[in-house]
Motif scaffolding. Structure first.
Motif, mmCIF file in Angstrom:
data_model
loop_
_atom_site.group_PDB
_atom_site.id
_atom_site.type_symbol
_atom_site.label_atom_id
_atom_site.label_comp_id
_atom_site.label_asym_id
_atom_site.label_seq_id
_atom_site.Cartn_x
_atom_site.Cartn_y
_atom_site.Cartn_z
ATOM 1 N N THR A 1 -3.105 -4.865 59.849
ATOM 2 C CA THR A 1 -3.326 -3.416 59.858
ATOM 3 C C THR A 1 -4.688 -3.072 60.452
ATOM 4 O O THR A 1 -5.114 -1.930 60.372
ATOM 5 C CB THR A 1 -3.263 -2.845 58.427
ATOM 6 N N PHE A 2 -5.348 -4.048 61.077
ATOM 7 C CA PHE A 2 -6.713 -3.826 61.550
ATOM 8 C C PHE A 2 -6.758 -3.245 62.952
ATOM 9 O O PHE A 2 -7.499 -2.319 63.228
ATOM 10 C CB PHE A 2 -7.496 -5.140 61.496
ATOM 11 N N GLU A 3 -5.964 -3.774 63.859
ATOM 12 C CA GLU A 3 -6.029 -3.349 65.253
ATOM 13 C C GLU A 3 -5.090 -2.173 65.515
ATOM 14 O O GLU A 3 -4.134 -1.940 64.789
ATOM 15 C CB GLU A 3 -5.652 -4.516 66.170
ATOM 16 N N LEU A 4 -5.373 -1.449 66.580
ATOM 17 C CA LEU A 4 -4.543 -0.317 66.971
ATOM 18 C C LEU A 4 -3.135 -0.777 67.329
ATOM 19 O O LEU A 4 -2.143 -0.114 67.002
ATOM 20 C CB LEU A 4 -5.176 0.416 68.159
ATOM 21 N N ALA A 5 -3.028 -1.935 67.961
ATOM 22 C CA ALA A 5 -1.715 -2.465 68.337
ATOM 23 C C ALA A 5 -0.864 -2.725 67.094
ATOM 24 O O ALA A 5 0.355 -2.518 67.112
ATOM 25 C CB ALA A 5 -1.879 -3.746 69.147
ATOM 26 N N ASP A 6 -1.508 -3.165 65.999
ATOM 27 C CA ASP A 6 -0.775 -3.387 64.750
ATOM 28 C C ASP A 6 -0.222 -2.066 64.215
ATOM 29 O O ASP A 6 0.915 -1.999 63.750
ATOM 30 C CB ASP A 6 -1.691 -4.026 63.703
ATOM 31 N N PHE A 7 -1.021 -1.030 64.298
ATOM 32 C CA PHE A 7 -0.588 0.287 63.824
ATOM 33 C C PHE A 7 0.587 0.794 64.655
ATOM 34 O O PHE A 7 1.586 1.274 64.127
ATOM 35 C CB PHE A 7 -1.758 1.270 63.895
ATOM 36 N N ILE A 8 0.484 0.646 65.993
ATOM 37 C CA ILE A 8 1.567 1.113 66.875
ATOM 38 C C ILE A 8 2.832 0.308 66.634
ATOM 39 O O ILE A 8 3.940 0.860 66.589
ATOM 40 C CB ILE A 8 1.119 1.027 68.351
#
Length: 164
Positions: A139-146
């Motif tokens: 849940t740290f990187e933006l790619a994980d959120f997307i």
């Protein structure tokens, strides 16, 4: 010529009277004023309840916290708790703020710096632990959120290595 002169004087006198009446009427307040009523609404009603309102709800205005300089994570401008300065009473570090001669106690300043350094290290350790936990949970990187909210987007490594 006398008649013309007389008519022009009468005309000027009438003009002066009309202008004088016009000016006085312009600067006299109206004789009939409509009475105005104050409008009362109960939108901002104040209750004398002992219960505290939720933060940023109507009526709470600007809720204060223990230290407005610090963020929830602990970072922010260091603002020490207010202490009464006295050469006889002891501070929170166990020593007086001022020496008997009126100078600031260097031991107090050193203890204050040491406390600030310890707080800073504690904040950095807490932030590192939080980051590590977020990376493990993806849940740290933006790619994980997307990836979580939208799904797999774009062409990944497999696409570029396939040679298509």
């Amino acid at each position: 010529p006398q008649i013309v002169r007389r008519l022009s004087l009468i005309f000027l006198a009438m003009l002066a009277a009309v202008l004088a009446f016009g000016f006085t009427a312009a600067f006299v307040p109206p004789t009939t004023l409509q009475p105005t009523r104050a409008v009362v609404s109960n939108v901002g009603e104040v209750s004398m309840a002992a219960k505290k309102p939720k933060p940023l709800s109507p009526g709470s205005n600007y809720p204060s916290t223990k230290n407005i300089q610090l963020q929830k994570s602990g970072f922010g401008s260091f603002l020490p708790k207010f202490e009464m300065a006295s050469s006889k009473s002891k501070s929170k570090y166990g020593m007086p703020v001022f020496l008997p001669n009126g100078n600031v106690n260097p031991a107090y300043l050193a203890a204050e710096r040491k406390a600030m350094t310890a707080q800073s290290k504690k904040n950095m350790q807490a932030e590192a632990a939080k980051t590590k936990k977020m990376k493990a949970a993806k849940t740290f990187e933006l790619a994980d959120f997307i990836r979580k909210k939208v799904g797999n987007v774009g062409s990944g490594k497999d696409y570029y290595q396939s040679g298509r």
